[in-house]
Scaffold this motif. Sequence first.
Motif, short mmCIF file in Angstrom:
data_model
loop_
_atom_site.label_atom_id
_atom_site.label_comp_id
_atom_site.label_asym_id
_atom_site.label_seq_id
_atom_site.Cartn_x
_atom_site.Cartn_y
_atom_site.Cartn_z
N ALA A 240 43.37 -34.99 -30.07
CA ALA A 240 44.05 -36.17 -30.62
C ALA A 240 44.84 -36.89 -29.52
O ALA A 240 44.86 -38.13 -29.48
N HIS B 155 42.24 -38.69 -27.44
CA HIS B 155 41.71 -39.84 -28.19
C HIS B 155 42.70 -41.00 -28.17
O HIS B 155 42.30 -42.15 -27.94
N ARG C 210 40.53 -42.96 -25.95
CA ARG C 210 39.50 -43.24 -26.95
C ARG C 210 38.28 -42.34 -26.76
O ARG C 210 37.14 -42.79 -26.84
N ASP D 79 34.89 -42.58 -31.65
CA ASP D 79 35.24 -42.56 -33.08
C ASP D 79 35.80 -41.19 -33.41
O ASP D 79 35.16 -40.17 -33.15
N TRP D 80 37.01 -41.17 -33.99
CA TRP D 80 37.62 -39.90 -34.35
C TRP D 80 36.77 -39.22 -35.42
O TRP D 80 36.44 -39.82 -36.43
N PRO E 136 37.36 -32.77 -36.94
CA PRO E 136 37.48 -32.54 -35.49
C PRO E 136 37.18 -31.09 -35.08
O PRO E 136 36.59 -30.87 -34.02
N TRP F 178 33.52 -30.93 -34.91
CA TRP F 178 33.04 -31.68 -33.74
C TRP F 178 33.15 -30.82 -32.48
O TRP F 178 32.29 -30.87 -31.60
#
Length: 167
Positions: A24, A27, A31, A35-36, A40, A43
């Motif tokens: 996070a 991100h 970025r 796309d978050w 997670p 992912w």
Amino acid sequence: MTRSPALVRPRTDDDLPACVRALAEVHAADRYPVDWPADPSGWLTPDDLAQAWVAVDDDGRTVLGHVGLTRPDPHVTRLVGVTVSAVVSRLFVVPRARGRSVAAGLLAAARAAHPADGPPLTLEVSSEGRAAIAFYERNGWRRVSSSRGDWLNAAGEPALLHHYVSP
């Protein structure tokens, strides 16, 4: 005072919440991922994940970085033009730990998991990741091809991905 490099160790299931917090941070700053993800933790643990490592701070729990190795598929071999042993994925370092050789330590752990005389590792990086590209090239990774991704970059266009093989 210069801080020492982080400890790199195999990732455990107990590390996943801290990995998500670190992701996070990355991100928000960079970025990455573009796309978050809705999940997670999922992912960070794709179905084809073979191994993963974390870099942790002195407390042994604060995750500063992460890297995974996934099993290659025929599509990857076609893109890079050689047989590869694994794909480096989900490599990131939190902004506050950059400049401490954390990414280099994570990549070293991933490379050490495969025979030095065996097939190379591969990775892909978006053309927008200029700092990552410079890091890989400084560390001897060689760009072998480029392709368009199946996801959109920050400009809303199909991402331009550069494919690298390990030294």
